[in-house]
Design an enzyme around this catalytic site. Structure first.
Site, mmCIF file in Angstrom:
data_model
loop_
_atom_site.group_PDB
_atom_site.id
_atom_site.type_symbol
_atom_site.label_atom_id
_atom_site.label_comp_id
_atom_site.label_asym_id
_atom_site.label_seq_id
_atom_site.Cartn_x
_atom_site.Cartn_y
_atom_site.Cartn_z
ATOM 1 C CG ASP A 95 -1.780 -1.266 1.258
ATOM 2 O OD1 ASP A 95 -2.293 -1.675 0.204
ATOM 3 O OD2 ASP A 95 -1.869 -1.879 2.334
ATOM 4 C CE LYS A 126 2.921 -2.591 -4.520
ATOM 5 N NZ LYS A 126 2.741 -2.351 -3.090
ATOM 6 N N GLY A 144 -4.196 -4.549 -4.412
ATOM 7 C CA GLY A 144 -5.191 -3.605 -4.911
ATOM 8 C C GLY A 144 -4.504 -2.338 -5.329
ATOM 9 C CG HIS A 145 -1.963 -1.673 -8.125
ATOM 10 N ND1 HIS A 145 -1.160 -2.108 -9.145
ATOM 11 C CD2 HIS A 145 -1.306 -1.918 -6.992
ATOM 12 C CE1 HIS A 145 -0.056 -2.612 -8.620
ATOM 13 N NE2 HIS A 145 -0.122 -2.512 -7.317
ATOM 14 C CD GLN A 190 0.856 -8.915 -2.251
ATOM 15 O OE1 GLN A 190 1.638 -9.562 -2.907
ATOM 16 N NE2 GLN A 190 -0.400 -8.792 -2.594
HETATM 17 P P1 IMP Z 1 -2.470 -12.833 2.003
HETATM 18 O O1 IMP Z 1 -1.566 -12.212 1.011
HETATM 19 O O2 IMP Z 1 -3.927 -12.682 1.680
HETATM 20 O O3 IMP Z 1 -2.103 -14.255 2.299
HETATM 21 O O4 IMP Z 1 -2.288 -12.046 3.403
HETATM 22 C C1 IMP Z 1 -1.076 -12.110 4.161
HETATM 23 C C2 IMP Z 1 -0.738 -10.754 4.765
HETATM 24 O O5 IMP Z 1 -0.366 -9.859 3.724
HETATM 25 C C3 IMP Z 1 -1.900 -10.077 5.507
HETATM 26 O O6 IMP Z 1 -1.387 -9.386 6.610
HETATM 27 C C4 IMP Z 1 -2.455 -9.114 4.471
HETATM 28 O O7 IMP Z 1 -3.120 -8.027 5.074
HETATM 29 C C5 IMP Z 1 -1.172 -8.688 3.771
HETATM 30 N N1 IMP Z 1 -1.398 -8.244 2.388
HETATM 31 C C6 IMP Z 1 -1.656 -9.005 1.301
HETATM 32 N N2 IMP Z 1 -1.782 -8.242 0.200
HETATM 33 C C7 IMP Z 1 -1.587 -6.986 0.590
HETATM 34 C C8 IMP Z 1 -1.542 -5.732 -0.115
HETATM 35 O O8 IMP Z 1 -1.706 -5.628 -1.333
HETATM 36 N N3 IMP Z 1 -1.299 -4.641 0.652
HETATM 37 C C9 IMP Z 1 -1.074 -4.720 1.984
HETATM 38 N N4 IMP Z 1 -1.092 -5.845 2.672
HETATM 39 C C10 IMP Z 1 -1.339 -6.973 1.978
#
Ligand code: IMP
Length: 424
Positions: free
Chosen positions: A13, A16, A40-41, A223
């Site tokens: 977040d 990007k 999410g972009h 991420q």
């Molecule tokens: P997962 O990717 O759904 O397995 O989640 C694992 C961890 O990564 C959690 O703490 C999510 O909140 C975090 N996470 C996954 N994708 C994002 C992103 O795009 N932005 C911020 N945090 C993310």
């Protein structure tokens, strides 16, 4: 033409979407290299607000070929929905290229993530519940189904039967859930296959050809570095590798092609989900950063935890990714704070660490050591050049460069493309 890698330096977040959209202008190919629809972009382009989760933001430019490379996990239902939405807003999506090697997110991945996260109770990671972890786990266990399997019904069915036997045993015997019906899954996925087929390509060969022909390729991470499975704050991480090294494994070419590695850094830090966060501000300042920065998740709508910039972590991100420049986002959010602290290191049980502590338990107890800089009261979202920024804001940027030992090339002061100020 050399390749450029663009990635997040924090816990995701960092903005990007905006940075990639700005940098994409001079590119021929934009490649997403890991993660799935957990990302999410938000992009504002020509007055339109678009939310992209799986498709690279390069899709918005007619001259760019957007590519989803091998290391991404793909929920085909989601991908087709996203394509439909883009099509409805008038975007030509026909240029998208999807690697046949991408692993598929299957209905049992979603189901299993729901029950296992619930089972963990207060130890749950707070995932996005998109089936990302279970899909990558099956990839590593070599029982995953891939995009290419969609085009051979016999193979698809055989592989599914083997894996579903185990998944249904877990779902029914361990978690007391109903089993999933293999025939229904085959029927649904075969149906989706027809719609996906035009996009499927050998993306590694495509990208090789592009580089050989002098085209520019941008590799876009999702991420952020601290959510990296190997280099992040394990186990509070995602199940893939956002770091620069993985971009090459996923896209399928070697390091000699890469000239620029751009780290996206937000002017403060946020985190969604559980895990250590030394500079988190639980009081008024954190609340204010969240409100001014509109820090709510694009995917889950969850409120993000907020805190001050952590230069020790930024130095670490610079090291593990080999950053050549920084793209600083959301500087406008910091207007109105009298003092702006930057974390330069940590104190853990009386000992000082200038860097990311090497052991998880130490990082959990890390107390930030702050350097306080003067803040600025003026709003900066209308600045047209770096020199238009108040002196204190410019000094903040320059101090980040010094502490991270990487130059800041662009400062972003708002969500629109035009609100990007070259700072070099
Ligand atoms: P997962 O990717 O759904 O397995 O989640 C694992 C961890 O990564 C959690 O703490 C999510 O909140 C975090 N996470 C996954 N994708 C994002 C992103 O795009 N932005 C911020 N945090 C993310």
């Amino acid at each position: 033409m050399p390749a450029t890698i663009v990635l997040g330096t924090q816990w995701g977040d960092e903005g990007k979407g905006k940075a990639v959209d700005y940098l994409a202008d001079g590119m021929d190919f934009v490649v997403r290299y890991q993660g799935g629809n957990n990302a999410g972009h938000t992009v504002i382009a020509e007055g339109r607000l678009l939310k992209l989760q799986l498709i690279p933001s390069g899709i918005l430019y007619p001259h760019i070929t957007p590519v989803i490379a091998d290391g991404v996990v793909v929920d085909p239902r989601h991908l087709l929905r996203e394509l439909d939405e883009l099509r409805r807003t008038g975007v030509d999506v026909s240029r998208l290229r999807l690697s046949g090697n991408c692993h598929l997110i299957m209905p049992y991945h979603l189901e299993l993530e729901k029950v296992t996260q619930r089972f963990l109770g207060r130890n749950a990671l707070g995932t996005t519940k998109r089936g990302i972890g279970p899909a990558y786990a099956d990839k590593a266990a070599r029982i995953g189904l891939r995009v290419q399997d969609l085009f051979d019904q016999k193979i698809f069915r055989e592989k599914l039967e083997i894996v579903l036997r185990e998944k249904n045993a877990i779902l029914t015997k361990l978690y007391g859930r109903l089993p999933l019906d293999g025939d229904e899954i085959v029927e649904e996925y075969m149906d989706l296959a027809g719609s996906l087929e035009p996009y499927v390509a050998d993306t590694s060969t495509l990208l090789h050809g592009a580089l050989r022909d002098g085209k520019s390729v941008m590799l876009e991470g999702a991420q952020g570095t601290l959510l990296d499975l190997d280099k992040g704050t394990y186990p509070f991480v995602t199940s893939s590798n956002p770091v620069a090294g993985y971009a090459l494994a996923s896209a399928g070419f070697g390091p000699k092609e890469v000239q620029r590695v751009v780290g996206i850094v937000k002017a403060y830090v946020t985190r969604v989900g559980a895990g250590p966060f030394p500079t988190e501000e639980l009081g008024e300042d954190g609340e204010r950063l969240g409100v001014r920065g509109q820090e709510f998740g694009t995917v889950t709508g969850r409120k993000r935890r907020c805190g001050w910039l952590d230069a020790a972590l930024l130095r670490y991100a610079s090291r593990v990714n080999g950053l050549t420049e920084l793209f600083l986002t959301k500087l406008d959010v910091l207007s109105g704070f009298e003092r702006v602290p930057i974390c330069t290191g940590y104190r853990v049980e009386g000992k000082q660490f200038d860097d990311f502590p090497p052991h998880q338990s130490l990082f959990h107890k890390a107390e930030p050591i702050y350097e306080e800089l003067d803040g600025w009261m003026e709003e900066v979202d209308e600045a047209k050049t770096f020199e238009d920024l108040p002196k204190a804001a410019r000094e903040y940027v320059r101090r980040i460069e010094e502490l991270a030992d990487v130059p800041v090339s662009v400062v972003s002061v708002g969500p629109a493309r035009e609100q990007s100020l070259p700072a070099g």
